[in-house]
Design an enzyme around this catalytic site. Structure first.
Site, PDB file in Angstrom:
ATOM      1  N   ALA A   1      53.424 -14.224  -1.695  1.00 18.00           N
ATOM      2  CA  ALA A   1      52.443 -15.352  -1.514  1.00 18.00           C
ATOM      3  C   ALA A   1      51.508 -15.447  -0.352  1.00 18.00           C
ATOM      4  O   ALA A   1      50.273 -15.465  -0.411  1.00 18.00           O
ATOM      5  CB  ALA A   1      53.014 -16.826  -1.643  1.00 18.00           C
TER       6      ALA A   1
ATOM      7  N   GLY B   1      61.198 -13.350  -0.679  1.00 17.79           N
ATOM      8  CA  GLY B   1      60.497 -12.429  -1.278  1.00 17.79           C
ATOM      9  C   GLY B   1      58.997 -12.949  -2.130  1.00 17.79           C
ATOM     10  O   GLY B   1      58.170 -12.482  -1.717  1.00 17.79           O
ATOM     11  N   ASP B   2      59.477 -14.053  -2.762  1.00 29.10           N
ATOM     12  CA  ASP B   2      58.307 -14.686  -3.409  1.00 29.10           C
ATOM     13  C   ASP B   2      57.397 -15.301  -2.289  1.00 29.10           C
ATOM     14  O   ASP B   2      56.077 -15.066  -2.368  1.00 29.10           O
ATOM     15  CB  ASP B   2      58.739 -15.701  -4.337  1.00 29.10           C
ATOM     16  CG  ASP B   2      59.566 -15.428  -5.717  1.00 29.10           C
ATOM     17  OD1 ASP B   2      58.859 -14.837  -6.568  1.00 29.10           O
ATOM     18  OD2 ASP B   2      60.650 -15.376  -5.610  1.00 29.10           O
ATOM     19  N   SER B   3      57.974 -15.876  -1.323  1.00 29.53           N
ATOM     20  CA  SER B   3      57.053 -16.483  -0.243  1.00 29.53           C
ATOM     21  C   SER B   3      56.053 -15.375   0.534  1.00 29.53           C
ATOM     22  O   SER B   3      55.133 -15.578   0.698  1.00 29.53           O
ATOM     23  CB  SER B   3      57.974 -17.432   0.675  1.00 29.53           C
ATOM     24  OG  SER B   3      58.805 -18.384  -0.097  1.00 29.53           O
TER      25      SER B   3
END
Length: 398
Positions: A172, A167-169
């Site tokens: 980003a 999810g973070d990637s």
């Protein structure tokens, strides 16, 4: 050879994963990324996962090509430093909880008044608006609320996670896409005006949910966990080989399906009227999976791959990182690189994606020590003299 983002100046105010990964992607292609960290402690990622000689190996990769400076954002003096740096910047990246920068007098209103062309990338769990904006959010929650984890795992077991911060990637990547579109609007279209890029973790995940929403809207269909199979598209699954290893086979194109069946000695199935289209194959997916695995269980993984490659059927092994570092294709594409870690040792790091023919990305240095570039940036960006820098250090501002 020049790089795509040479000349772009980025101030990274976030920590951990989503914001800093966006900064990493820009730094890999030549952007001058200044990472701002709290004095003494630094980014918590410096201590995450496997630590080698006092520093996280993940940090060394996540912060490659960035310059580290330390500034106390909660102090008036620290805020003035940031405002001075913003005058020189194209992009600010932050992933604090909404309202945090405003509390520190560093919100977009204040910063854009200093630099009207500023692009501010704001990454948060739920976005800058809406009833959930003030809730804390991590990538894991974004994956859950974005719909991904509902689909991940086997139907008879609880939902599971992918073993990375997906999810973070994703957030980003959307952050970088948004920043590039904003810079294009400002510079190429000639507006000269910056803007806010508002990226929510759950929305980044939700955007990848394919046809789930229209399928639910018109048919009431709710996708569920299906293990290793791909529902509604067949055959596409993971199959066991005679040596206990697993092979992933995608035989779901009409022509590919026929080649697959002929390769495994099932020409009658290849010509069966029921299986000439995907809808027919999907209705009999379990049967087709059984037919395919009866074949794979007679061969080792290596032999199965050889036969399917010969038949031009998409197939591949399931790699661990140990498998990846030995793979000839990874090596030929320079996706496994050795970079000098210190005087005695090198460190394997992944190559840069995507490959650019004229302006390729690359690694200039690994993640720096805490505050390694503070004096350099203060002198080159802000023209501070040594006396002023020393005084700020003594006050604990930097």
């Amino acid at each position: 050879m020049s790089q795509s983002l040479e000349g772009v100046k980025v101030l990274e105010l976030g920590s951990l994963i989503a914001g800093p990964f966006a900064g990493r992607l820009m730094a890999e292609f030549g952007a001058d990324v200044i990472k701002v960290e709290p004095p003494e402690k630094g980014d918590p990622l410096r201590d995450w996962r496997h630590v080698y000689e006092g520093t996280s190996l993940w940090w060394r990769l996540q912060s490659r090509n960035k310059k580290s400076i330390t500034v106390d954002l909660k102090s008036d003096e620290g805020q003035e430093i940031i405002k001075s740096l913003v005058k020189e910047c194209d992009v600010v990246i932050e992933n604090f909880r909404p309202g945090t920068l405003e509390k520190w007098n560093l919100g977009y209103e204040e910063l854009s008044a200093i630099n009207p062309g500023l692009v501010m990338v704001r990454v948060s769990g739920y976005g800058q608006t809406g009833p959930y904006r003030d809730k804390p959010g991590f990538g894991s929650i974004g994956e859950s609320m974005g719909g991904l984890r509902h689909l991940t795992g086997h139907p008879d077991l609880p939902p599971t996670r992918v073993g990375i911060s997906l999810g973070d990637s994703l957030a980003a990547m959307y952050s970088v896409i948004g920043a590039m579109m904003a810079i294009y609007h400002r510079d190429v279209k000639g507006t000269g005006k910056g803007q806010v890029v508002d990226v929510a973790l759950y929305e980044a995940v939700f955007s990848l949910m394919e046809g789930s929403l229209p399928e639910f809207d018109k048919l009431g269909a709710v996708r569920e966990r299906t293990g290793s199979s791909l529902p509604g598209i067949a055959p596409s699954n993971t199959y066991q080989c005679s040596d206990g290893k697993y092979i992933v086979i995608g035989g779901n194109g009409d022509a590919i399906f026929k080649r697959l069946m002929n390769a495994i000695g099932k020409s009658d199935v290849a010509e069966d009227e029921r299986f000439q289209t995907n809808s027919g194959r999907a209705a009999h997916a379990d049967y087709l999976d059984k037919v395919i695995e009866e074949w794979t269980k007679t061969l080792t993984l290596e032999n199965a791959l050889e036969e399917l490659d010969e038949a031009r059927v998409p197939a591949g092994p399931i790699y661990s990182i140990e498998d990846i570092v030995k793979d000839e294709h990874y090596l030929s594409r320079e996706m496994i690189q050795d970079y000098q870690l210190n005087e005695e040792e090198s460190l394997k790091i992944p190559g840069v994606v995507p490959k650019m023919s004229e302006t390729p990305g690359g690694t200039k240095w690994l993640g720096p020590e805490l505050g390694q570039h503070t004096e350099e940036v203060m002198k080159s960006w802000l023209s501070y003299d040594g006396e002023k820098i020393q005084k700020l250090k003594e006050q604990g501002i930097i």
